[in-house]
Design a protein around this motif. Structure first.
Motif, PDB file in Angstrom:
ATOM      1  N   ILE A  51       1.334   9.737  -1.284  1.00 42.70           N
ATOM      2  CA  ILE A  51       1.392  10.761  -2.334  1.00 42.70           C
ATOM      3  C   ILE A  51       2.775  10.795  -3.008  1.00 42.70           C
ATOM      4  O   ILE A  51       2.895  11.158  -4.176  1.00 42.70           O
ATOM      5  CB  ILE A  51       1.041  12.149  -1.731  1.00 42.70           C
ATOM      6  CG1 ILE A  51      -0.466  12.243  -1.468  1.00 42.70           C
ATOM      7  CG2 ILE A  51       1.485  13.294  -2.616  1.00 42.70           C
ATOM      8  CD1 ILE A  51      -1.324  12.261  -2.716  1.00 42.70           C
ATOM      9  N   LYS A  52       3.815  10.379  -2.292  1.00 42.04           N
ATOM     10  CA  LYS A  52       5.174  10.413  -2.848  1.00 42.04           C
ATOM     11  C   LYS A  52       5.423   9.287  -3.854  1.00 42.04           C
ATOM     12  O   LYS A  52       6.390   9.338  -4.612  1.00 42.04           O
ATOM     13  CB  LYS A  52       6.199  10.318  -1.710  1.00 42.04           C
ATOM     14  CG  LYS A  52       6.209  11.524  -0.785  1.00 42.04           C
ATOM     15  CD  LYS A  52       7.169  11.320   0.371  1.00 42.04           C
ATOM     16  CE  LYS A  52       7.130  12.490   1.346  1.00 42.04           C
ATOM     17  NZ  LYS A  52       8.014  12.275   2.510  1.00 42.04           N
ATOM     18  N   ARG A  53       4.576   8.268  -3.858  1.00 41.86           N
ATOM     19  CA  ARG A  53       4.775   7.100  -4.715  1.00 41.86           C
ATOM     20  C   ARG A  53       4.276   7.375  -6.133  1.00 41.86           C
ATOM     21  O   ARG A  53       3.380   8.192  -6.351  1.00 41.86           O
ATOM     22  CB  ARG A  53       4.021   5.894  -4.135  1.00 41.86           C
ATOM     23  CG  ARG A  53       4.519   5.453  -2.765  1.00 41.86           C
ATOM     24  CD  ARG A  53       3.560   4.450  -2.167  1.00 41.86           C
ATOM     25  NE  ARG A  53       3.396   3.279  -3.038  1.00 41.86           N
ATOM     26  CZ  ARG A  53       3.833   2.059  -2.751  1.00 41.86           C
ATOM     27  NH1 ARG A  53       4.469   1.848  -1.615  1.00 41.86           N
ATOM     28  NH2 ARG A  53       3.632   1.059  -3.579  1.00 41.86           N
ATOM     29  N   LYS A  54       4.850   6.640  -7.091  1.00 43.24           N
ATOM     30  CA  LYS A  54       4.410   6.793  -8.472  1.00 43.24           C
ATOM     31  C   LYS A  54       3.006   6.238  -8.675  1.00 43.24           C
ATOM     32  O   LYS A  54       2.261   6.709  -9.536  1.00 43.24           O
ATOM     33  CB  LYS A  54       5.396   6.093  -9.423  1.00 43.24           C
ATOM     34  CG  LYS A  54       6.731   6.820  -9.537  1.00 43.24           C
ATOM     35  CD  LYS A  54       7.621   6.186 -10.593  1.00 43.24           C
ATOM     36  CE  LYS A  54       8.933   6.964 -10.738  1.00 43.24           C
ATOM     37  NZ  LYS A  54       9.817   6.373 -11.775  1.00 43.24           N
ATOM     38  N   ASP A  55       2.645   5.209  -7.900  1.00 45.95           N
ATOM     39  CA  ASP A  55       1.312   4.610  -8.025  1.00 45.95           C
ATOM     40  C   ASP A  55       0.347   5.188  -6.990  1.00 45.95           C
ATOM     41  O   ASP A  55      -0.565   4.512  -6.522  1.00 45.95           O
ATOM     42  CB  ASP A  55       1.396   3.093  -7.874  1.00 45.95           C
ATOM     43  CG  ASP A  55       2.060   2.677  -6.556  1.00 45.95           C
ATOM     44  OD1 ASP A  55       2.592   3.572  -5.865  1.00 45.95           O
ATOM     45  OD2 ASP A  55       2.058   1.477  -6.230  1.00 45.95           O
ATOM     46  N   TRP A  56       0.550   6.462  -6.618  1.00 43.80           N
ATOM     47  CA  TRP A  56      -0.222   7.123  -5.576  1.00 43.80           C
ATOM     48  C   TRP A  56      -1.722   7.048  -5.826  1.00 43.80           C
ATOM     49  O   TRP A  56      -2.503   6.789  -4.921  1.00 43.80           O
ATOM     50  CB  TRP A  56       0.205   8.589  -5.429  1.00 43.80           C
ATOM     51  CG  TRP A  56      -0.044   9.422  -6.654  1.00 43.80           C
ATOM     52  CD1 TRP A  56       0.770   9.565  -7.732  1.00 43.80           C
ATOM     53  CD2 TRP A  56      -1.211  10.211  -6.926  1.00 43.80           C
ATOM     54  NE1 TRP A  56       0.204  10.390  -8.666  1.00 43.80           N
ATOM     55  CE2 TRP A  56      -1.017  10.810  -8.190  1.00 43.80           C
ATOM     56  CE3 TRP A  56      -2.385  10.473  -6.231  1.00 43.80           C
ATOM     57  CZ2 TRP A  56      -1.961  11.654  -8.784  1.00 43.80           C
ATOM     58  CZ3 TRP A  56      -3.330  11.306  -6.812  1.00 43.80           C
ATOM     59  CH2 TRP A  56      -3.119  11.885  -8.075  1.00 43.80           C
ATOM     60  N   PHE A  57      -2.134   7.293  -7.085  1.00 48.35           N
ATOM     61  CA  PHE A  57      -3.561   7.366  -7.368  1.00 48.35           C
ATOM     62  C   PHE A  57      -4.225   6.007  -7.209  1.00 48.35           C
ATOM     63  O   PHE A  57      -5.329   5.896  -6.666  1.00 48.35           O
ATOM     64  CB  PHE A  57      -3.800   7.904  -8.783  1.00 48.35           C
ATOM     65  CG  PHE A  57      -5.247   7.964  -9.140  1.00 48.35           C
ATOM     66  CD1 PHE A  57      -6.083   8.902  -8.546  1.00 48.35           C
ATOM     67  CD2 PHE A  57      -5.798   7.065 -10.040  1.00 48.35           C
ATOM     68  CE1 PHE A  57      -7.436   8.949  -8.856  1.00 48.35           C
ATOM     69  CE2 PHE A  57      -7.152   7.111 -10.348  1.00 48.35           C
ATOM     70  CZ  PHE A  57      -7.966   8.057  -9.754  1.00 48.35           C
ATOM     71  N   LEU A  58      -3.556   4.966  -7.666  1.00 42.53           N
ATOM     72  CA  LEU A  58      -4.109   3.621  -7.571  1.00 42.53           C
ATOM     73  C   LEU A  58      -4.350   3.234  -6.105  1.00 42.53           C
ATOM     74  O   LEU A  58      -5.405   2.720  -5.742  1.00 42.53           O
ATOM     75  CB  LEU A  58      -3.154   2.622  -8.235  1.00 42.53           C
ATOM     76  CG  LEU A  58      -3.607   1.161  -8.275  1.00 42.53           C
ATOM     77  CD1 LEU A  58      -4.870   1.020  -9.105  1.00 42.53           C
ATOM     78  CD2 LEU A  58      -2.494   0.273  -8.825  1.00 42.53           C
TER      79      LEU A  58
END
Length: 649
Positions: A51-58
């Motif tokens: 969840i902390k990553r920018k590409d969390w949704f992918l």
């Protein structure tokens, strides 16, 4: 008292020599063959890291197509430090983004309030869109609600003015959310402005809208405006509900209009609920003098037709009576409650109140038995408060009856329960009976704690029973407990009471060897004991040492040293200590004043002794019979001296 150090060392060596438990040969794998953690806690951490990553949704969309259960999601929402991450969890857990779980919305709102604000930046809006989601009515209501609770009235208003840019249209639901947020942020004028704009946007105010505004003006104390809003709502064909009238009752009571609140409650026959009853009872007790409030609410409860609401009302009345320490009224009300079965918490609180101001313990026991016979379960706390009162009143046989019943009913279940019972008995000077509970708990496989042993030590110490104290210390060490400052202070106190001063100071030195710093209690015990055996020099030395360590002597320690100085004819030093007492905020007692009055009188300073008595009265210390007799003798001596002076002249 020797014996602490060597026992501890041997136990420590034994512990070091004991074999450590071996590691499991086949530990469970942390991850499954798919790469997902198998342990729920590890799964929790795993998703939190994504969840902390920018590409969390992918990543989540590829590896976690199945959404975990709502309980897992709620835990995940609550444990994010960044409110943005909580929003991401919410979006991921609501793939349809249309009708998410109500509990998820509530939890998200609470998280955004506690850790927010989360503002609608361009970056946030872009991230939501890029993830395939949108800010819909549901999410906007949650966001607006969090801003209102944080007091961001202007921001709520500004965002609402631009909702068309978010692809949203004004609706009654959104208007209600923003009006509620403005009321919560104490911007009632702005809330009224939004209310007036609703119809211009094609949105019809509903009962929720009116209830929000009624609550807002009642909170401000403008109850007449709340009444006007209710009439306006009814003219528009919208009838008020139980929340409307409960809010109005609360409003009337906030401004002290008790009669109108009571009339409104009477007019709600059949529609009032538990919240209405609680609001009325608490409000009446808040507005009226407590005796008058009691009479009013008793009358209301007697007229109430619903048995369930009467039961709730009775419980609230008891809570109010207990919180205001109205012991007699609580006992009277309990006697009137025929047929009701109270919950344990309410009953225990009421009994505790009755016992604090009780004149007749026999009658109180009858009330207790009456409710127990109806099925009330007092539990451990309910029984203990009654036992404590009976033992304090020296009604030992009656207290023993309830102690045995506690055992039969199995309410003493933990070391904390046993500690409380042992403490109760020790304070009643029934230490031998308390020691029986130590044996009982060990027989049941419940290991005593340091508190258990310290409590018993305190009991035996108060009676100066050195033999028993030694036995308890031995058991304490056998159980692997490390003595603390309370342990040593209790042992020292016992030795001092038994006049075994040499052993007391030996124990004091051993305490220091253990690396345990003496506290005020330890020093005060030794100072008083040294003075009592005439060792004034040692008490003065301890007094000085205590002050050097930043510890505060108590009144008894000051009294002991003052008396020591006066015995040594060093009255000036005693007076200096007296002034120090006053300077540090300690209140001298009869013992302090009588010691100085006698010392001043004996060294021929009668007028100063008389002034000391006057000072005693000015400081509000009521003289006891001994001090009065001293002053009477002083006055007789002074009048005799005056007659001798006159005859000589």
């Amino acid at each position: 008292m020797r014996g602490f150090g060597s026992s501890s060392a041997s136990r420590a060596a034994a512990a070091a020599a004991s074999p450590k438990p071996s590691e499991p040969l086949n530990p469970k794998p942390l991850f499954s063959s798919s790469g997902k953690p198998t342990n729920p806690l590890d799964h929790h951490r795993h998703i939190s890291q994504i969840i902390k990553r920018k590409d969390w949704f992918l990543i989540l969309n590829q590896s976690h197509r199945t959404i975990p259960n709502p309980r897992f999601i709620i835990s995940l929402l609550q444990n994010q430090e960044n409110p943005l991450h909580s929003l991401r969890v919410y979006l991921w857990a609501s793939p349809s983004n249309a009708n998410p779980n109500q509990s998820l919305k509530t939890v998200l709102g609470n998280v955004l309030f506690r850790k927010g604000p989360l503002l609608l930046s361009k970056e946030l809006l872009k991230e939501v869109r890029d993830s395939g989601f949108q800010i819909n009515d549901e999410l906007m209501c949650v966001l607006i609600g969090s801003w209102g609770r944080l007091g961001l009235a202007k921001y709520c208003n500004d965002v609402f003015a631009e909702i068309s840019l978010l692809g949203l249209k004004p609706s009654t639901r959104l208007y209600n959310a923003v009006i509620d947020a403005l009321v919560k942020s104490d911007s009632i004028d702005l809330a009224y402005l939004k209310f007036q704009q609703m119809r211009g946007d094609g949105c019809e105010p509903d009962r929720f809208t009116y209830n929000i505004l009624i609550h807002g003006v009642c909170k401000k104390g403008v109850v007449d405006e709340a009444v006007r809003l209710v009439k306006q709502m009814e003219r528009e064909g919208k009838r008020g509900n139980v929340f409307t009238y409960t809010i109005l009752i609360d409003g009337f009571l906030k401004v002290g209009r008790v009669e109108e609140a009571l009339r409104m409650f009477e007019g709600m026959k059949g529609s009032a609920n538990e919240a209405t009853v609680r609001t009325l009872v608490h409000g009446v007790f808040r507005c009226l003098p407590k005796s008058e409030a009691f009479e009013v609410v008793v009358g209301v409860m007697e007229r109430e037709g619903s048995l369930e609401l009467r039961r709730v009302g009775c419980e609230v009345v008891l809570c109010c009576l207990s919180s205001k320490s109205m012991a007699k009224e609580t006992a009277l009300f309990l006697r009137k409650m025929d047929g009701y079965v109270l919950d344990s918490l309410t009953f225990n609180g009421a009994m505790s109140c009755v016992l604090k101001g009780c004149d007749d313990l026999v009658e109180t026991c009858e009330i207790f038995e009456n409710f127990v016979s109806r099925g009330v379960k007092p539990g451990f706390n309910g029984y203990l408060v009654l036992v404590r009162a009976l033992l304090n009143a020296r009604m030992f046989s009656e207290g023993e009856v309830y102690l045995k019943r506690m055992g039969v009913e199995g309410v003493i279940t933990s070391v904390y329960d046993y500690n409380a019972v042992i403490d109760c008995l020790c304070k009643a000077r029934l230490t031998e009976r308390a020691a029986m509970y130590l044996n009982e708990m060990q027989g049941r496989g419940i290991s005593p704690s340091l508190v258990t042993f310290n409590t018993l030590l305190s009991g035996y110490s108060a009676s100066g029973d050195v033999k028993k104290v030694r036995e308890v210390v031995e058991k304490l060490l056998e159980h692997g407990c490390r003595p603390d400052v309370i342990t040593f202070s209790s042992v020292i106190n016992c030795l001092c009471r038994a006049k075994e001063m040499r052993d007391a100071f030996e124990c004091f030195r051993e305490m220091l060897e253990w690396g345990i710093e003496p506290n005020e209690i330890t020093y005060n015990i030794l100072i008083r004991a040294s003075c009592s055996v005439g060792d004034t020099g040692r008490s003065v030395k301890l007094f000085a040492e205590m002050k050097e360590k930043g510890l505060s002597p108590d009144v008894y320690a000051y009294n002991a040293v003052i008396q020591g100085f006066c015995r040594m004819r060093k009255v000036k030093k005693g007076e200096e200590l007296f002034k120090t007492m006053l300077r540090v905020g300690l209140k001298p007692d009869n013992y302090t004043y009588s010691t100085l009055i006698r010392a001043l009188s004996e060294c021929g300073r009668e007028s100063e002794a008389r002034e000391m008595f006057s000072l005693m009265e000015r400081h509000g210390c009521v003289p006891d019979s001994y001090t009065k007799r001293l002053v009477e003798e002083l006055d007789l001596r002074m009048s005799g001296l005056e007659r001798e002076t006159v005859s000589a002249s």
